[in-house]
Design an enzyme around this catalytic site. Sequence first.
Site, PDB file in Angstrom:
ATOM      1  N   CYS A   1      -8.874  24.366  31.029  1.00 27.71           N
ATOM      2  CA  CYS A   1      -9.685  23.948  32.168  1.00 27.71           C
ATOM      3  C   CYS A   1      -9.148  22.650  32.761  1.00 27.71           C
ATOM      4  O   CYS A   1      -8.486  21.866  32.106  1.00 27.71           O
ATOM      5  CB  CYS A   1     -11.149  23.764  31.805  1.00 27.71           C
TER       6      CYS A   1
ATOM      7  N   ARG B   1      -2.467  24.258  32.180  1.00 25.41           N
ATOM      8  CA  ARG B   1      -3.452  24.299  31.108  1.00 25.41           C
ATOM      9  C   ARG B   1      -3.963  25.719  30.859  1.00 25.41           C
ATOM     10  O   ARG B   1      -4.532  25.997  29.810  1.00 25.41           O
ATOM     11  CB  ARG B   1      -4.648  23.401  31.453  1.00 25.41           C
TER      12      ARG B   1
ATOM     13  N   TRP C   1     -11.307  28.346  32.289  1.00 29.88           N
ATOM     14  CA  TRP C   1     -10.893  29.318  31.286  1.00 29.88           C
ATOM     15  C   TRP C   1     -12.173  29.821  30.633  1.00 29.88           C
ATOM     16  O   TRP C   1     -12.919  29.058  30.043  1.00 29.88           O
ATOM     17  CB  TRP C   1      -9.966  28.666  30.258  1.00 29.88           C
TER      18      TRP C   1
ATOM     19  N   ASN D   1     -15.872  20.858  31.684  1.00 32.22           N
ATOM     20  CA  ASN D   1     -15.002  21.360  30.617  1.00 32.22           C
ATOM     21  C   ASN D   1     -15.730  21.198  29.298  1.00 32.22           C
ATOM     22  O   ASN D   1     -16.427  20.198  29.092  1.00 32.22           O
ATOM     23  CB  ASN D   1     -13.693  20.557  30.543  1.00 32.22           C
ATOM     24  N   GLY D   2     -15.559  22.150  28.380  1.00 26.50           N
ATOM     25  CA  GLY D   2     -16.184  22.037  27.075  1.00 26.50           C
ATOM     26  C   GLY D   2     -17.197  23.134  26.839  1.00 26.50           C
ATOM     27  O   GLY D   2     -17.230  24.151  27.536  1.00 26.50           O
TER      28      GLY D   2
ATOM     29  N   GLU E   1       6.613  31.674  13.873  1.00 27.57           N
ATOM     30  CA  GLU E   1       6.671  31.216  15.259  1.00 27.57           C
ATOM     31  C   GLU E   1       7.298  32.284  16.164  1.00 27.57           C
ATOM     32  O   GLU E   1       6.844  32.497  17.295  1.00 27.57           O
ATOM     33  CB  GLU E   1       7.469  29.910  15.336  1.00 27.57           C
TER      34      GLU E   1
ATOM     35  N   LYS F   1       5.421  33.995  19.384  1.00 28.40           N
ATOM     36  CA  LYS F   1       5.966  33.993  20.736  1.00 28.40           C
ATOM     37  C   LYS F   1       5.982  35.409  21.316  1.00 28.40           C
ATOM     38  O   LYS F   1       5.641  35.618  22.482  1.00 28.40           O
ATOM     39  CB  LYS F   1       7.391  33.416  20.746  1.00 28.40           C
TER      40      LYS F   1
ATOM     41  N   GLU G   1       2.393  36.550  22.104  1.00 33.91           N
ATOM     42  CA  GLU G   1       1.770  35.731  23.140  1.00 33.91           C
ATOM     43  C   GLU G   1       2.114  36.216  24.540  1.00 33.91           C
ATOM     44  O   GLU G   1       1.240  36.287  25.411  1.00 33.91           O
ATOM     45  CB  GLU G   1       2.241  34.267  23.020  1.00 33.91           C
TER      46      GLU G   1
ATOM     47  N   HIS H   1       5.305  44.094  -1.152  1.00 32.82           N
ATOM     48  CA  HIS H   1       3.930  43.980  -1.633  1.00 32.82           C
ATOM     49  C   HIS H   1       2.912  44.456  -0.598  1.00 32.82           C
ATOM     50  O   HIS H   1       1.751  44.049  -0.650  1.00 32.82           O
ATOM     51  CB  HIS H   1       3.637  42.536  -2.048  1.00 32.82           C
TER      52      HIS H   1
ATOM     53  N   LYS I   1      -3.138  26.596  27.909  1.00 35.21           N
ATOM     54  CA  LYS I   1      -2.106  25.695  27.411  1.00 35.21           C
ATOM     55  C   LYS I   1      -2.688  24.613  26.507  1.00 35.21           C
ATOM     56  O   LYS I   1      -2.227  24.396  25.402  1.00 35.21           O
ATOM     57  CB  LYS I   1      -1.373  25.052  28.590  1.00 35.21           C
TER      58      LYS I   1
END
Length: 605
Positions: free
Chosen positions: A2, A27, A74, A99-100, A478, A482, A485, A501, A600
């Site tokens: 946001c 963001r 968002w 925001n929040g 990572e 990626k 995402e 396993h 972001k």
Amino acid sequence: MCGIVGAVAQRNITPILLQGLKRLEYRGYDSCGVALHVDGSLQRSRSTSRVADLEMQVEKAGLAGFTGIAHTRWATHGAPASHNAHPHFSRERIGLVHNGIIENHDELRAELQAAGYVFESQTDTEVVAHLVDHIYTGDLFETVQQAVKRLHGAYALAVFCRDEPHRVIGARKAMPLIVGVGKGENFLASDAMALAGVTDQIIYLEDGDVVDLQLQRYWIVDEQGKPVEREVRTVHAHTGAAELGPYRHFMQKEIFEQPRAIGDTLDGVTGIMPELFGDKAFSVFKKIDSVLILACGTSYYAGLTAKYWIESIAQIPVNVEIASEYRYRDSVPNPNALVVTISQSGETADTLAALRHARSQDMVNSLTICNVSTSAMVRECMLSYITRAGVEIGVASTKAFTTQLAALFLLALSLAQVRGRLSDEQEAAHLKAMRHLPVSIGAVLALEPQIIAWAEEFARKENALFLGRGLHYPIALEGALKLKEISYIHAEAYPAGELKHGPLALVTEEMPVVTIAPNDALIEKLKSNMQEVRARGGQLYVFADADSKITPSEGVHVIRMPEHYGLLSPILHVVPLQLLAYHTALARGTDVDKPRNLAKSVTVE
């Protein structure tokens, strides 16, 4: 996540609000809006598309004014839809962006509905707008101070009123909010970048602050309502980094900026010394007996890599915790631990909350690895190392991650030096290797054409496995992150020894298995794990060091890395994984820089 922009000026501030939103797009958001004080009334425009579309709506409607607020949202409470987009109005008198998350919004909603308020959205934010209107005293500054006392949760607010032109009120708790000080005009924003080119005089509000912005002056009161002075800082927020240049996407640009970003992050490091992390670092490093790393997402994987480095080089035990989980379990506090937080923005809500929880348990020795020198995390930690990645626009982190790794390697070496575990010869060798990193990363980037060919194959798949061992297991994590995402391919990572396993049951000829194969002490073990995949018909895609003696064959595709890089190998091996994810997403036609459902800067819990 946001973004907030607000302004009180003697000129039309519509272009400033819209430009601020554009600079906050990195963001992440799924709707946006702007509201202005126009001829004695509040008028707004909202969109579930991009800021550029909002800009066209505003231009078509001819919206212009001297006082206003704007927002990128968002979605948390309520779907991404126009009626849920900010700004929210109450009885056409109060306009508000937020925001929040307001945790007691259900209770407040019931109270306000009983008082006759009709809700048009499913958001927690509209509750705040109606609450401000309900208790409005004729003085918006006093009203907001009263209203925030009723709120439980986290918030950054910008509020204005039809009846009080040339006035915007801001308030913050656990969410970033700054004041931009101008000449005959003042501004609010989520971060300084939104105000680049407008003002470089910035005030970072503290938790509980409420600010009253008017044309010629501003007032700030703290959580107790007492007037306070907050430092005005000169902050040069650069906007050039937000230009794409010759690249198709910001993610691609940022992948290729990594040699420069690593070089800048290490600039001025002429020797290994605790003082790289702050004047008090030597005394802190001398007394600690363990390290606790707190982080989320990609930064968490940087922390996992650092665990290997610190325990191997400095011989100090390390725990790595997912920040969003740490404060909700019964942990065993250790006042002699060094608490290390890792965050690109320095405003990650879960990591900040975890840091504060650790401090509440008398764990006061704190250090942050962060890319923003003015962030809350830097201000709240005793020590810090500022990475110099520059602005990272793409939601999927790339250069922020590799610069975090560089900083964490310096931390491992500094801790080792304080404990007498780093000889002069070792220090010189490590420094030489670090200085060579930009050149080595450049050589890895030259592998892009081969990676593009692999990406064409991956684009047709819906699942993938990533394997790594030792230092490279976090890099496999990572790489999988990626890929999922930005391409939306389901991807998971495992330590290669764990394959038999359970995950081996997933392996078929339709399952690509990406393998990170540095020529280290575990290479022969890894080769055995690879044979387990081939025996089940799996397709191996191997990033192998040149001297690892892994050759292409049926079902085994190999890209050779330029050189083996020892302990720093994770920094090199993550780069081709970034490129693989990028080009796979490109082939699938997804929104690379703004993947669905993601933001972001995650500033809510």
